[in-house]
Design a protein around this motif. Sequence first.
Motif, PDB file in Angstrom:
ATOM      1  N   ALA A  71      23.973  27.520  36.471  1.00 16.26           N
ATOM      2  CA  ALA A  71      25.115  26.812  35.878  1.00 16.26           C
ATOM      3  C   ALA A  71      26.202  27.800  35.463  1.00 16.26           C
ATOM      4  O   ALA A  71      27.405  27.537  35.635  1.00 16.26           O
ATOM      5  N   LEU A  72      25.794  28.952  34.910  1.00 14.71           N
ATOM      6  CA  LEU A  72      26.766  29.981  34.538  1.00 14.71           C
ATOM      7  C   LEU A  72      27.489  30.494  35.782  1.00 14.71           C
ATOM      8  O   LEU A  72      28.721  30.665  35.769  1.00 14.71           O
ATOM      9  N   ALA A  73      26.742  30.739  36.843  1.00 14.60           N
ATOM     10  CA  ALA A  73      27.362  31.224  38.083  1.00 14.60           C
ATOM     11  C   ALA A  73      28.366  30.223  38.628  1.00 14.60           C
ATOM     12  O   ALA A  73      29.449  30.603  39.105  1.00 14.60           O
ATOM     13  N   GLU A  74      28.059  28.942  38.542  1.00 10.73           N
ATOM     14  CA  GLU A  74      28.990  27.914  39.038  1.00 10.73           C
ATOM     15  C   GLU A  74      30.268  27.904  38.201  1.00 10.73           C
ATOM     16  O   GLU A  74      31.381  27.766  38.729  1.00 10.73           O
ATOM     17  N   CYS A  75      30.137  28.041  36.888  1.00 14.18           N
ATOM     18  CA  CYS A  75      31.322  28.090  36.020  1.00 14.18           C
ATOM     19  C   CYS A  75      32.204  29.290  36.370  1.00 14.18           C
ATOM     20  O   CYS A  75      33.432  29.172  36.463  1.00 14.18           O
ATOM     21  N   LEU A  76      31.581  30.431  36.564  1.00 15.48           N
ATOM     22  CA  LEU A  76      32.346  31.638  36.872  1.00 15.48           C
ATOM     23  C   LEU A  76      32.935  31.581  38.273  1.00 15.48           C
ATOM     24  O   LEU A  76      34.033  32.106  38.524  1.00 15.48           O
ATOM     25  N   ALA A  77      32.228  30.944  39.203  1.00 18.71           N
ATOM     26  CA  ALA A  77      32.776  30.787  40.555  1.00 18.71           C
ATOM     27  C   ALA A  77      34.043  29.940  40.524  1.00 18.71           C
ATOM     28  O   ALA A  77      35.028  30.231  41.227  1.00 18.71           O
ATOM     29  N   ARG A  78      34.030  28.892  39.709  1.00 19.95           N
ATOM     30  CA  ARG A  78      35.236  28.059  39.585  1.00 19.95           C
ATOM     31  C   ARG A  78      36.370  28.828  38.918  1.00 19.95           C
ATOM     32  O   ARG A  78      37.541  28.451  39.026  1.00 19.95           O
ATOM     33  N   ALA A  79      36.011  29.903  38.193  1.00 20.56           N
ATOM     34  CA  ALA A  79      37.021  30.761  37.568  1.00 20.56           C
ATOM     35  C   ALA A  79      37.415  31.931  38.485  1.00 20.56           C
ATOM     36  O   ALA A  79      38.018  32.893  38.027  1.00 20.56           O
ATOM     37  N   HIS A  80      37.007  31.826  39.766  1.00 17.67           N
ATOM     38  CA  HIS A  80      37.390  32.810  40.787  1.00 17.67           C
ATOM     39  C   HIS A  80      36.790  34.181  40.505  1.00 17.67           C
ATOM     40  O   HIS A  80      37.457  35.209  40.618  1.00 17.67           O
ATOM     41  N   ALA A  81      35.498  34.198  40.165  1.00 16.21           N
ATOM     42  CA  ALA A  81      34.825  35.455  39.854  1.00 16.21           C
ATOM     43  C   ALA A  81      34.205  36.124  41.074  1.00 16.21           C
ATOM     44  O   ALA A  81      33.593  37.184  40.949  1.00 16.21           O
ATOM     45  N   GLY A  82      34.310  35.519  42.249  1.00 15.31           N
ATOM     46  CA  GLY A  82      33.732  36.131  43.441  1.00 15.31           C
ATOM     47  C   GLY A  82      32.348  35.583  43.748  1.00 15.31           C
ATOM     48  O   GLY A  82      31.962  34.517  43.276  1.00 15.31           O
TER      49      GLY A  82
ATOM     50  N   LEU B 153      27.751  42.294  34.363  1.00 17.97           N
ATOM     51  CA  LEU B 153      28.514  43.542  34.381  1.00 17.97           C
ATOM     52  C   LEU B 153      28.628  44.107  35.794  1.00 17.97           C
ATOM     53  O   LEU B 153      29.644  44.715  36.146  1.00 17.97           O
ATOM     54  N   ASP B 154      27.599  43.896  36.610  1.00 21.42           N
ATOM     55  CA  ASP B 154      27.667  44.354  37.997  1.00 21.42           C
ATOM     56  C   ASP B 154      28.613  43.506  38.837  1.00 21.42           C
ATOM     57  O   ASP B 154      29.314  44.021  39.718  1.00 21.42           O
ATOM     58  N   ASP B 155      28.641  42.200  38.574  1.00 17.71           N
ATOM     59  CA  ASP B 155      29.412  41.279  39.415  1.00 17.71           C
ATOM     60  C   ASP B 155      30.875  41.156  39.008  1.00 17.71           C
ATOM     61  O   ASP B 155      31.732  40.892  39.857  1.00 17.71           O
ATOM     62  N   LEU B 156      31.164  41.303  37.724  1.00 15.21           N
ATOM     63  CA  LEU B 156      32.536  41.100  37.248  1.00 15.21           C
ATOM     64  C   LEU B 156      33.308  42.419  37.261  1.00 15.21           C
ATOM     65  O   LEU B 156      32.715  43.496  37.279  1.00 15.21           O
ATOM     66  N   PRO B 157      34.635  42.363  37.245  1.00 15.45           N
ATOM     67  CA  PRO B 157      35.445  43.583  37.356  1.00 15.45           C
ATOM     68  C   PRO B 157      35.156  44.589  36.260  1.00 15.45           C
ATOM     69  O   PRO B 157      34.841  44.235  35.120  1.00 15.45           O
ATOM     70  N   ALA B 158      35.292  45.871  36.608  1.00 18.49           N
ATOM     71  CA  ALA B 158      35.074  46.942  35.642  1.00 18.49           C
ATOM     72  C   ALA B 158      36.240  47.075  34.677  1.00 18.49           C
ATOM     73  O   ALA B 158      36.056  47.487  33.524  1.00 18.49           O
ATOM     74  N   ALA B 159      37.431  46.739  35.119  1.00 24.07           N
ATOM     75  CA  ALA B 159      38.610  46.815  34.253  1.00 24.07           C
ATOM     76  C   ALA B 159      38.595  45.651  33.268  1.00 24.07           C
ATOM     77  O   ALA B 159      38.424  44.490  33.679  1.00 24.07           O
ATOM     78  N   PHE B 160      38.790  45.933  31.973  1.00 27.08           N
ATOM     79  CA  PHE B 160      38.665  44.872  30.981  1.00 27.08           C
ATOM     80  C   PHE B 160      39.691  43.763  31.192  1.00 27.08           C
ATOM     81  O   PHE B 160      39.366  42.584  31.010  1.00 27.08           O
TER      82      PHE B 160
ATOM     83  N   ALA C 189      40.967  42.466  33.909  1.00 28.43           N
ATOM     84  CA  ALA C 189      40.522  41.531  34.947  1.00 28.43           C
ATOM     85  C   ALA C 189      39.275  40.764  34.488  1.00 28.43           C
ATOM     86  O   ALA C 189      39.139  39.558  34.755  1.00 28.43           O
ATOM     87  N   PHE C 190      38.382  41.452  33.812  1.00 24.52           N
ATOM     88  CA  PHE C 190      37.179  40.837  33.244  1.00 24.52           C
ATOM     89  C   PHE C 190      37.572  39.724  32.273  1.00 24.52           C
ATOM     90  O   PHE C 190      37.057  38.599  32.323  1.00 24.52           O
ATOM     91  N   ASP C 191      38.519  40.027  31.390  1.00 22.73           N
ATOM     92  CA  ASP C 191      39.015  39.082  30.393  1.00 22.73           C
ATOM     93  C   ASP C 191      39.652  37.865  31.058  1.00 22.73           C
ATOM     94  O   ASP C 191      39.440  36.722  30.637  1.00 22.73           O
ATOM     95  N   THR C 192      40.411  38.091  32.122  1.00 24.52           N
ATOM     96  CA  THR C 192      41.101  36.993  32.813  1.00 24.52           C
ATOM     97  C   THR C 192      40.107  35.986  33.365  1.00 24.52           C
ATOM     98  O   THR C 192      40.302  34.759  33.258  1.00 24.52           O
ATOM     99  N   ILE C 193      39.019  36.480  33.938  1.00 28.28           N
ATOM    100  CA  ILE C 193      38.019  35.572  34.510  1.00 28.28           C
ATOM    101  C   ILE C 193      37.346  34.746  33.416  1.00 28.28           C
ATOM    102  O   ILE C 193      37.184  33.519  33.550  1.00 28.28           O
ATOM    103  N   LEU C 194      36.953  35.392  32.336  1.00 32.35           N
ATOM    104  CA  LEU C 194      36.263  34.649  31.275  1.00 32.35           C
ATOM    105  C   LEU C 194      37.197  33.658  30.594  1.00 32.35           C
ATOM    106  O   LEU C 194      36.765  32.562  30.204  1.00 32.35           O
TER     107      LEU C 194
END
Length: 368
Positions: A15-26, A55-62, A64-69
């Motif tokens: 469910a978390l992965a689906e939420c993040l996918a809809r947020a364009h997390a890759g 942490l492995d899947d989301l961007p290393a730059a804060f 970009a990380f912040d934008t997705i969340l």
Amino acid sequence: MPTADEMLHAATVEALAECLARAHAGRLRRLRGCGAELSGRRHSERVTAIRDALLDDLPAAFDAFDTILRAALDDEEFTGWMILPVTEAVAVRGIEVVEPALELLADLTPRLTAETAVRPFLRTAQRRTLAVIESWTHHPDAHVRRLASESTRPRLPWATRVPCLTADPTPAVPILDALYRDNSDYVRRSVGNHLNDISHDHPDLAVAVAARWALAPDPTTGAVLRRGLRTLVKKGHSGALELLGYAPDTPVHVMGPVVRTSAVAIGEHLEFECTITNPGPGQATYLVDYCVLFLRADGSHGTKVFKLSSRTLEAGAEWTIVRRHSFVPISTRRYYPGTHHVQIQVNGVPHPTAQFELTAQTRRAPGR
């Protein structure tokens, strides 16, 4: 408390992965794969596994990380236990940027809570972190105001300690000053628990803070003080007792405890009674607790204080209390058969004990 399987499991991760996918997390390969690895792991291990996958899947730059969340926060399904490893990931990815990371945690906390994720910031950047937290005390959302109190607790359950706040809790006291009269009971309960945490290591400071609040109370302040001083009351701290109106030197006569069940099997109940009499010339207020002196494996006894009740008695009045104490097995205490004791404590002052025998657990007959 829910079990690890109830909080974080494969379906939660999906469910978390689906939420993040809809947020364009890759593609989120690590996250989607870690759900199958959670079975049999402890709760903390599950949190860490999901956090590390994020942490492995989301961007290393804060940024970009912040934008997705923040995009995920627009999704109402992005909520519940899945938020816990997300906040822990924020604590890792944002530890160098502090203020933006803390603001992201404040925005995440209404979806579950983020108090444990604030702790690393308090350890590495206390001054900057406390400045942000103090701003939360004026936030319109009660969840964020509670985060201000809860995240700075010296003994926050299930969280790592912040040694500087354990040694000296005074930097967080202005946060409590701002919140003890909050209009939310959810927030005030946290304030009371925070004050109680302080009382374990700095009892006189806790009483001084409570006394200051008592000089500027509102109708809810009494409940906050009782919650915040509860450990000191059980320990018989005279300053805490007197602040709550229970003077240790109040005249009293205690009859009992009289044990009604002199032998109790593990799994059954101890029943006892006592009578409190006011022998003084005027009205008096009594706070009555009871102590069970549990037999330990080495033959010594350890004392645990339990609440009974409080009452104001006129001169000469009597008050009889009957109580049942459960010896049904619980995960936080092991019972040993042998001689135990029960004791009455009035306004923090212990009175004589009565003994009883705890016997091995009885087996119920089939069909009973």
